[in-house]
Write an enzyme that holds these catalytic residues in place. Structure first.
Site, PDB file in Angstrom:
ATOM      1  N   ALA A   1       0.826  -1.221   0.000  1.00 36.65           N
ATOM      2  CA  ALA A   1       0.000   0.000   0.000  1.00 36.65           C
ATOM      3  C   ALA A   1       0.857   1.266   0.000  1.00 36.65           C
ATOM      4  O   ALA A   1       0.665   2.167  -0.835  1.00 36.65           O
ATOM      5  CB  ALA A   1      -0.926  -0.022   1.217  1.00 36.65           C
ATOM      6  N   ALA A   2       1.826   1.335   0.913  1.00 33.54           N
ATOM      7  CA  ALA A   2       2.624   2.559   1.041  1.00 33.54           C
ATOM      8  C   ALA A   2       3.610   2.708  -0.119  1.00 33.54           C
ATOM      9  O   ALA A   2       3.695   3.773  -0.739  1.00 33.54           O
ATOM     10  CB  ALA A   2       3.370   2.549   2.383  1.00 33.54           C
TER      11      ALA A   2
ATOM     12  N   ALA B   1      -4.103   0.402   5.920  1.00 33.81           N
ATOM     13  CA  ALA B   1      -3.664   0.664   4.550  1.00 33.81           C
ATOM     14  C   ALA B   1      -4.035   2.089   4.144  1.00 33.81           C
ATOM     15  O   ALA B   1      -3.292   2.742   3.397  1.00 33.81           O
ATOM     16  CB  ALA B   1      -4.314  -0.342   3.612  1.00 33.81           C
TER      17      ALA B   1
ATOM     18  N   ARG C   1       3.774  11.516 -10.150  1.00 35.68           N
ATOM     19  CA  ARG C   1       2.827  12.617 -10.412  1.00 35.68           C
ATOM     20  C   ARG C   1       3.492  13.963 -10.163  1.00 35.68           C
ATOM     21  O   ARG C   1       3.265  14.922 -10.869  1.00 35.68           O
ATOM     22  CB  ARG C   1       1.614  12.502  -9.472  1.00 35.68           C
ATOM     23  CG  ARG C   1       0.623  11.473  -9.955  1.00 35.68           C
ATOM     24  CD  ARG C   1      -0.622  11.451  -9.083  1.00 35.68           C
ATOM     25  NE  ARG C   1      -1.503  10.392  -9.555  1.00 35.68           N
ATOM     26  CZ  ARG C   1      -2.211   9.604  -8.783  1.00 35.68           C
ATOM     27  NH1 ARG C   1      -2.177   9.745  -7.474  1.00 35.68           N
ATOM     28  NH2 ARG C   1      -2.977   8.675  -9.302  1.00 35.68           N
TER      29      ARG C   1
ATOM     30  N   ASP D   1       3.100   1.302   7.605  1.00 33.44           N
ATOM     31  CA  ASP D   1       3.159   0.623   8.908  1.00 33.44           C
ATOM     32  C   ASP D   1       4.512   0.761   9.608  1.00 33.44           C
ATOM     33  O   ASP D   1       4.597   0.614  10.825  1.00 33.44           O
ATOM     34  CB  ASP D   1       2.849  -0.875   8.742  1.00 33.44           C
ATOM     35  CG  ASP D   1       1.367  -1.156   8.550  1.00 33.44           C
ATOM     36  OD1 ASP D   1       0.574  -0.198   8.462  1.00 33.44           O
ATOM     37  OD2 ASP D   1       1.007  -2.354   8.468  1.00 33.44           O
TER      38      ASP D   1
ATOM     39  N   PRO E   1      -3.499  -6.409   1.184  1.00 34.59           N
ATOM     40  CA  PRO E   1      -3.446  -6.839   2.588  1.00 34.59           C
ATOM     41  C   PRO E   1      -4.824  -6.921   3.225  1.00 34.59           C
ATOM     42  O   PRO E   1      -5.123  -7.878   3.932  1.00 34.59           O
ATOM     43  CB  PRO E   1      -2.551  -5.790   3.260  1.00 34.59           C
ATOM     44  CG  PRO E   1      -2.436  -4.656   2.302  1.00 34.59           C
ATOM     45  CD  PRO E   1      -2.739  -5.174   0.946  1.00 34.59           C
ATOM     46  N   CYS E   2      -5.684  -5.952   2.926  1.00 32.34           N
ATOM     47  CA  CYS E   2      -6.999  -5.914   3.582  1.00 32.34           C
ATOM     48  C   CYS E   2      -7.902  -7.043   3.094  1.00 32.34           C
ATOM     49  O   CYS E   2      -8.902  -7.362   3.734  1.00 32.34           O
ATOM     50  CB  CYS E   2      -7.685  -4.578   3.324  1.00 32.34           C
ATOM     51  SG  CYS E   2      -6.575  -3.184   3.570  1.00 32.34           S
TER      52      CYS E   2
ATOM     53  N   VAL F   1      16.194  -6.078   0.307  1.00 28.95           N
ATOM     54  CA  VAL F   1      17.256  -5.116   0.643  1.00 28.95           C
ATOM     55  C   VAL F   1      17.879  -5.569   1.956  1.00 28.95           C
ATOM     56  O   VAL F   1      17.167  -5.827   2.930  1.00 28.95           O
ATOM     57  CB  VAL F   1      16.689  -3.679   0.775  1.00 28.95           C
ATOM     58  CG1 VAL F   1      17.773  -2.715   1.236  1.00 28.95           C
ATOM     59  CG2 VAL F   1      16.087  -3.226  -0.546  1.00 28.95           C
TER      60      VAL F   1
HETATM   61  C1  LIG Z   1      -5.614  -9.477   7.691  1.00 26.87           C
HETATM   62  C2  LIG Z   1      -5.472  -7.991   7.564  1.00 26.87           C
HETATM   63  C3  LIG Z   1      -6.566  -7.220   7.207  1.00 26.87           C
HETATM   64  C4  LIG Z   1      -6.450  -5.846   7.093  1.00 26.87           C
HETATM   65  N1  LIG Z   1      -7.546  -5.105   6.738  1.00 26.87           N
HETATM   66  C5  LIG Z   1      -7.433  -3.767   6.574  1.00 26.87           C
HETATM   67  C6  LIG Z   1      -8.543  -2.981   6.144  1.00 26.87           C
HETATM   68  O1  LIG Z   1      -9.645  -3.488   5.931  1.00 26.87           O
HETATM   69  N2  LIG Z   1      -8.359  -1.642   5.970  1.00 26.87           N
HETATM   70  C7  LIG Z   1      -7.157  -1.047   6.193  1.00 26.87           C
HETATM   71  O2  LIG Z   1      -7.036   0.165   5.989  1.00 26.87           O
HETATM   72  N3  LIG Z   1      -6.078  -1.766   6.621  1.00 26.87           N
HETATM   73  C8  LIG Z   1      -6.184  -3.097   6.817  1.00 26.87           C
HETATM   74  N4  LIG Z   1      -5.110  -3.840   7.236  1.00 26.87           N
HETATM   75  C9  LIG Z   1      -3.839  -3.142   7.527  1.00 26.87           C
HETATM   76  C10 LIG Z   1      -3.016  -2.996   6.259  1.00 26.87           C
HETATM   77  O3  LIG Z   1      -2.856  -4.255   5.706  1.00 26.87           O
HETATM   78  C11 LIG Z   1      -1.658  -2.389   6.521  1.00 26.87           C
HETATM   79  O4  LIG Z   1      -1.806  -1.188   7.202  1.00 26.87           O
HETATM   80  C12 LIG Z   1      -0.935  -2.164   5.190  1.00 26.87           C
HETATM   81  O5  LIG Z   1      -0.595  -3.386   4.616  1.00 26.87           O
HETATM   82  C13 LIG Z   1       0.331  -1.334   5.379  1.00 26.87           C
HETATM   83  O6  LIG Z   1       0.937  -1.194   4.159  1.00 26.87           O
HETATM   84  P1  LIG Z   1       2.511  -0.970   4.052  1.00 26.87           P
HETATM   85  O7  LIG Z   1       2.805  -0.757   2.599  1.00 26.87           O
HETATM   86  O8  LIG Z   1       2.941   0.066   5.018  1.00 26.87           O
HETATM   87  O9  LIG Z   1       3.174  -2.331   4.587  1.00 26.87           O
HETATM   88  P2  LIG Z   1       3.084  -3.857   4.136  1.00 26.87           P
HETATM   89  O10 LIG Z   1       1.765  -4.153   3.535  1.00 26.87           O
HETATM   90  O11 LIG Z   1       3.529  -4.627   5.317  1.00 26.87           O
HETATM   91  O12 LIG Z   1       4.169  -3.990   2.993  1.00 26.87           O
HETATM   92  C14 LIG Z   1       5.558  -3.896   3.225  1.00 26.87           C
HETATM   93  C15 LIG Z   1       6.313  -4.060   1.917  1.00 26.87           C
HETATM   94  O13 LIG Z   1       7.716  -3.906   2.179  1.00 26.87           O
HETATM   95  C16 LIG Z   1       8.434  -4.987   1.603  1.00 26.87           C
HETATM   96  N5  LIG Z   1       9.690  -5.152   2.350  1.00 26.87           N
HETATM   97  C17 LIG Z   1       9.854  -5.200   3.703  1.00 26.87           C
HETATM   98  N6  LIG Z   1      11.163  -5.349   3.999  1.00 26.87           N
HETATM   99  C18 LIG Z   1      11.828  -5.391   2.823  1.00 26.87           C
HETATM  100  C19 LIG Z   1      13.201  -5.529   2.460  1.00 26.87           C
HETATM  101  N7  LIG Z   1      14.150  -5.638   3.395  1.00 26.87           N
HETATM  102  N8  LIG Z   1      13.506  -5.540   1.157  1.00 26.87           N
HETATM  103  C20 LIG Z   1      12.561  -5.414   0.186  1.00 26.87           C
HETATM  104  N9  LIG Z   1      11.259  -5.280   0.471  1.00 26.87           N
HETATM  105  C21 LIG Z   1      10.902  -5.258   1.760  1.00 26.87           C
HETATM  106  C22 LIG Z   1       7.470  -6.135   1.675  1.00 26.87           C
HETATM  107  O14 LIG Z   1       7.844  -7.127   0.804  1.00 26.87           O
HETATM  108  C23 LIG Z   1       6.160  -5.419   1.269  1.00 26.87           C
HETATM  109  O15 LIG Z   1       6.107  -5.240  -0.127  1.00 26.87           O
HETATM  110  C24 LIG Z   1      -5.205  -5.223   7.361  1.00 26.87           C
HETATM  111  C25 LIG Z   1      -4.095  -5.999   7.724  1.00 26.87           C
HETATM  112  C26 LIG Z   1      -4.222  -7.367   7.816  1.00 26.87           C
HETATM  113  C27 LIG Z   1      -3.018  -8.198   8.207  1.00 26.87           C
END
Ligand SMILES: Cc1cc2nc3c(=O)[nH]c(=O)nc-3n(C[C@H](O)[C@H](O)[C@H](O)COP(=O)(O)OP(=O)(O)OC[C@H]3O[C@@H](n4cnc5c(N)ncnc54)[C@H](O)[C@@H]3O)c2cc1C
Length: 446
Positions: A13-14, A294, A24, A276, A43-44, A78
């Protein structure tokens, strides 16, 4: 050595939103996104893999947005960041950046409960292979226990329960499921719904141990009793993934997340963080927040991505808006609940409106909805709202979030110009948002 203007670590997501935002705002800049997984899960959508959606393969973020936005992709882990050299290293290469965005996300929390490492105990890892293997085991299981009655635990319970021929139990340490985000009456409404669908709830119950000979056989509860379990799902939260940041010497905050300022900049001027893995603070009061969503991740990514070469956006703090649904019951929350506002020391008034979401009530699709709004007593400032009802709750709560962010008062909300239609909304005479504000004003003037 290869060099990119911007490197993003993380492709969920991020990370993806940060990449799109960068392009953009700075279309001429070169962007490399590095992520460790070949396919990225939505993820959601993970709970829905087990029932409604059917498999991890049907719950993926397509890579089309990368191609469309001219963002290069490298699927590698990484392993180090060198801040002096401004490089990141993967197993067989080192690449230079001008600006770096950390969007490395989170990992599930594994409780310190004895037996958490037994076979048959599953945390929710955002990983296709892991979830494929878990899905097979879930299908075969007879007694599933879910530890944690937050929205993830509830959504999981309902989805695995759809598979039938299983006993599904949610164990929650607090008095009510969802109690961090909803006041009691909403928690009870959702608990009743969940129970009516055949799921057992054990609230005010602490898990003392996960027992079994190698593989899980039961859960021992705080009252000493045992619950049979051949599969356990841990739904007790997530912790920021900060290993890379920490090793590179970036500052880490008290909540265990990477410290960022309101522009999403870390303690290194060339490195931003979002999602996150990044520190969050509450919209009201500014205290550290551990909420991870997310929707928050994408907001922060839109701030970080825009600010890389000059500040244009600031983070006002996390309102805390989200929704969930079980069957035909949807619920949403934004800002502070009555309980949370009181605990923080606000003098509040709250008003609840219950009624049909169509007019007249005999219109097809009519469902009862309940809206609660919480205002600061003297100023009339909107502090938060909660809603239960049909699927529209997911969007109504976003309107309430907009009102919270705009720091609207009860008087302004009472004067809100709404559009209504018999087949789509509540009556204009009894429109819940406006009438809740009017009721609150009456209490303030009493
Ligand atoms: C079951 C479940 C249901 C959810 N439902 C909701 C919902 O309904 N609504 C909502 O808003 N949120 C929901 N969430 C929360 C949401 O999933 C997280 O807040 C969101 O995934 C955060 O996104 P992110 O990109 O910060 O991190 P993440 O999704 O954790 O992604 C991290 C990324 O970093 C990469 N990465 C990490 N370390 C390395 C490295 N060393 N080298 C290369 N790549 C790396 C990973 O591979 C991944 O691509 C839910 C979460 C879960 C577990």
């Amino acid at each position: 050595m290869k060099k990119y203007d911007i490197i993003i670590i993380g492709g969920s997501a991020a990370g993806l939103t940060a990449g799109i935002t960068v392009k953009r705002h700075y279309p001429e800049k070169s962007v490399l996104l590095i992520r460790k997984e070949k396919q990225v899960l939505i993820p959601c959508g993970i709970p829905y893999i087990f029932g409604t959606v059917g498999s991890p393969d049907k719950n993926l973020i397509p890579d089309a947005a990368l191609d469309k936005n001219n963002i290069e992709l490298l699927v590698k882990e990484v392993i180090a960041i060198n801040r002096e050299e401004k490089t990141v290293s993967v197993s067989d290469d080192t690449i230079q950046y001008d600006r770096l965005i950390l969007a490395a996300g989170s990992e599930p929390v594994i409780p310190g409960v004895p037996g958490s490492d037994k076979e048959g105990v599953y945390a929710i890892h955002k990983n296709v292979d892991y979830l494929n293997a878990m899905q097979k085991k879930v299908e075969d299981a007879k007694n599933i226990v879910i530890i944690g009655g937050g929205f993830i635990g509830i959504e999981f319970a309902d989805e695995v329960n759809r598979l039938g021929a299983k006993s599904v139990t949610v164990v929650e340490i607090a008095d009510h499921c969802l109690n961090l985000a909803y006041d009691e009456e909403f928690c009870i409404e959702m608990e009743d719904k969940v129970k009516a669908r055949g799921i057992q709830l054990k609230t005010s119950t602490k898990v003392e141990a996960i027992e079994g000979n190698g593989r899980v056989e039961s859960i021992r509860r705080s009252d000493g009793s045992a619950l049979p379990a051949d599969l356990v799902i841990l739904g007790i939260g997530a912790k920021p993934n900060i290993e890379l940041a920490e090793k590179s010497g970036l500052r880490i905050g008290r909540t265990g997340a990477i410290i960022v300022d309101r522009t999403m900049k870390t303690s290194d001027d060339s490195i931003f963080a979002c999602g996150d893995c990044a520190k969050k603070w509450a919209f009201f009061g500014g205290r550290p927040s551990t909420l991870k969503l997310a929707s928050i991740a994408t907001l922060e990514a839109r701030i970080a991505g825009a600010n890389l070469f000059g500040i244009t956006r600031e983070n006002a703090g996390t309102v805390g808006v989200w929704s969930t649904a079980v069957g035909d019951l949807a619920m949403g929350t934004a800002g502070l609940t009555e309980n949370a506002a009181k605990a923080m020391g606000y003098n509040i008034v709250s008003a609840t409106i219950e009624g049909p979401n169509r007019h007249p009530g005999g219109m097809p699709g009519m469902k009862k909805s309940r809206l609660k709004m919480v205002f600061e007593f003297h100023s009339g400032l909107l502090l938060g709202g909660q809603i239960s009802g049909d699927a529209a709750a997911g969007e109504v709560i976003n309107i309430i979030s907009a009102c919270v962010q705009s720091r609207m008062t009860a008087e302004q909300i009472a004067m809100f110009q709404t559009g209504t239609h018999p087949a789509l909304t509540a009556s204009p005479i009894a429109y819940p948002l406006v009438n809740a504000a009017e009721l609150a004003i009456k209490q303030m003037n009493a």
